[in-house]
Motif scaffolding. Structure first.
Motif, mmCIF file in Angstrom:
data_model
loop_
_atom_site.group_PDB
_atom_site.id
_atom_site.type_symbol
_atom_site.label_atom_id
_atom_site.label_comp_id
_atom_site.label_asym_id
_atom_site.label_seq_id
_atom_site.Cartn_x
_atom_site.Cartn_y
_atom_site.Cartn_z
ATOM 1 N N LYS A 1 48.992 71.310 40.853
ATOM 2 C CA LYS A 1 48.545 72.231 40.111
ATOM 3 C C LYS A 1 48.796 72.582 38.482
ATOM 4 O O LYS A 1 46.965 73.157 38.168
ATOM 5 C CB LYS A 1 49.564 73.111 40.092
ATOM 6 C CG LYS A 1 50.567 73.649 41.802
ATOM 7 C CD LYS A 1 51.515 74.667 41.958
ATOM 8 C CE LYS A 1 51.825 75.587 40.772
ATOM 9 N NZ LYS A 1 52.692 76.798 41.522
ATOM 10 N N ASN B 1 44.612 81.533 49.954
ATOM 11 C CA ASN B 1 45.346 80.262 51.188
ATOM 12 C C ASN B 1 44.350 80.898 52.345
ATOM 13 O O ASN B 1 44.185 82.238 53.120
ATOM 14 C CB ASN B 1 46.018 79.738 50.892
ATOM 15 C CG ASN B 1 46.809 80.508 52.002
ATOM 16 O OD1 ASN B 1 47.575 81.331 51.375
ATOM 17 N ND2 ASN B 1 47.817 79.780 52.327
ATOM 18 N N ILE C 1 42.771 75.970 50.267
ATOM 19 C CA ILE C 1 43.576 76.663 48.611
ATOM 20 C C ILE C 1 42.783 76.593 47.548
ATOM 21 O O ILE C 1 41.831 75.803 47.426
ATOM 22 C CB ILE C 1 44.550 76.207 48.569
ATOM 23 C CG1 ILE C 1 45.776 75.520 50.105
ATOM 24 C CG2 ILE C 1 45.217 76.856 47.791
ATOM 25 C CD1 ILE C 1 46.475 74.463 50.097
ATOM 26 N N GLN C 2 42.812 78.278 47.407
ATOM 27 C CA GLN C 2 41.365 78.599 46.089
ATOM 28 C C GLN C 2 42.582 78.929 45.163
ATOM 29 O O GLN C 2 42.861 80.216 45.133
ATOM 30 C CB GLN C 2 40.673 79.324 45.503
ATOM 31 C CG GLN C 2 39.580 79.517 44.944
ATOM 32 C CD GLN C 2 38.608 80.333 45.037
ATOM 33 O OE1 GLN C 2 38.416 80.033 45.889
ATOM 34 N NE2 GLN C 2 37.308 79.376 44.223
ATOM 35 N N LYS C 3 42.505 78.224 44.027
ATOM 36 C CA LYS C 3 42.929 78.895 43.205
ATOM 37 C C LYS C 3 42.350 80.153 41.708
ATOM 38 O O LYS C 3 41.436 80.152 41.825
ATOM 39 C CB LYS C 3 43.302 77.749 41.858
ATOM 40 C CG LYS C 3 44.451 77.940 40.339
ATOM 41 C CD LYS C 3 44.571 76.544 39.351
ATOM 42 C CE LYS C 3 45.416 77.714 38.593
ATOM 43 N NZ LYS C 3 45.720 76.279 37.392
ATOM 44 N N LYS C 4 43.091 81.466 41.729
ATOM 45 C CA LYS C 4 42.478 82.014 41.183
ATOM 46 C C LYS C 4 41.950 82.362 39.383
ATOM 47 O O LYS C 4 42.662 81.503 39.076
ATOM 48 C CB LYS C 4 43.642 83.268 41.277
ATOM 49 C CG LYS C 4 43.868 83.440 42.512
ATOM 50 C CD LYS C 4 45.490 85.076 43.009
ATOM 51 C CE LYS C 4 45.882 85.601 43.949
ATOM 52 N NZ LYS C 4 46.558 85.947 44.062
ATOM 53 N N ASP D 1 49.286 81.909 42.488
ATOM 54 C CA ASP D 1 48.555 81.751 41.715
ATOM 55 C C ASP D 1 46.835 81.342 42.990
ATOM 56 O O ASP D 1 45.740 80.874 42.256
ATOM 57 C CB ASP D 1 48.612 80.455 40.629
ATOM 58 C CG ASP D 1 50.099 80.916 40.040
ATOM 59 O OD1 ASP D 1 49.346 81.938 39.148
ATOM 60 O OD2 ASP D 1 50.607 80.098 39.718
ATOM 61 N N PHE D 2 47.481 81.491 43.793
ATOM 62 C CA PHE D 2 46.007 81.030 45.126
ATOM 63 C C PHE D 2 45.968 82.007 45.952
ATOM 64 O O PHE D 2 47.170 82.504 46.683
ATOM 65 C CB PHE D 2 46.879 79.157 46.221
ATOM 66 C CG PHE D 2 47.280 78.315 44.610
ATOM 67 C CD1 PHE D 2 45.867 77.599 43.622
ATOM 68 C CD2 PHE D 2 48.217 77.772 43.918
ATOM 69 C CE1 PHE D 2 45.870 76.301 43.431
ATOM 70 C CE2 PHE D 2 48.204 77.084 43.275
ATOM 71 C CZ PHE D 2 46.965 76.420 42.572
#
Length: 215
Positions: A152, A200, A212-215, A197-198
């Motif tokens: 993270k 998915n 999963i993708q981080k915003k 924060d993600f």
């Protein structure tokens, strides 16, 4: 072979027959993996490999991290989408098997972009100052939660993370499981789904991919 392939092998063959074929170097690597390793089922395989390759090409990442090299099949698939000056760092701890991925990495057109390290991933993530835009994890399941926590801090907005084997042959459906790896995967899936924060999605491809993708 995954939980789903065992239930419907005909569907798996249909999917493979209607998916782009793997490059020749991967065909040879897959064959040698089955000839020379005791657990060839750990290989990503052609269907999952094409998914990883296409997703990498769509992302065009400059810095990929892979945790769990095995024989390097997924590494080469992910490398297909690297930016021109990009690189992929792939980590494993199996010294006895290291000769096999090294052989194919050197032979591939991505040889100058692959950094293969025999190093514990937790140690690497605690020591590195690098920031990654694509991460693929297919390693020891009992450390999946720890990997997610460490990763993270090492990814930027828009970065993609993929965990493999998150359906664990259907064992994630078990209640009150006493198997540590099952409990850890259940914990990971729950943790990711609640992390604001993600974004998915769990894909039922082979043994399950957590995208999963981080915003």
């Amino acid at each position: 072979m995954s939980f789903f392939e065992e239930k419907c092998p005909e569907m798996d063959r249909y999917l493979e027959n209607h998916t782009s074929s793997e490059p020749e170097i991967l065909k040879r690597l897959r064959k040698e993996t089955f000839q020379k390793t005791t657990q060839p089922h750990m290989l990503s395989g052609s269907l999952q490999g094409r998914f990883l390759a296409i997703l990498s090409k769509m992302s065009n990442p400059t810095n990929i991290l892979e945790i769990g090299t095995f024989t390097g099949y997924a590494t080469l698939c992910l490398a297909e989408g690297l930016a021109k000056e990009g690189k992929i760092t792939t980590l494993d701890v199996n010294e006895e098997l290291a000769y096999l991925p090294r052989k194919y990495f050197l032979e591939s057109k991505f040889s100058n972009q692959i950094d293969f390290q025999l190093k514990d991933a937790k140690v690497f993530l605690k020591e590195t100052g690098e920031v990654f835009d694509f991460v693929f994890i297919d390693a020891d399941k009992e450390n999946y939660v720890e990997y997610f926590k460490l990763i993270k801090a090492r990814i930027k907005s828009g970065a993609v993370i993929i965990f493999d084997n998150v359906l664990w042959y259907g064992k994630v459906l078990e209640e009150n499981s006493k198997q540590k790896s099952t409990l850890i995967i259940q914990e990971l899936n729950e943790m990711v789904s609640k992390d604001e924060d993600f974004e998915n999605l769990i894909l039922p491809l082979r043994d399950g991919l957590h995208l999963i993708q981080k915003k």
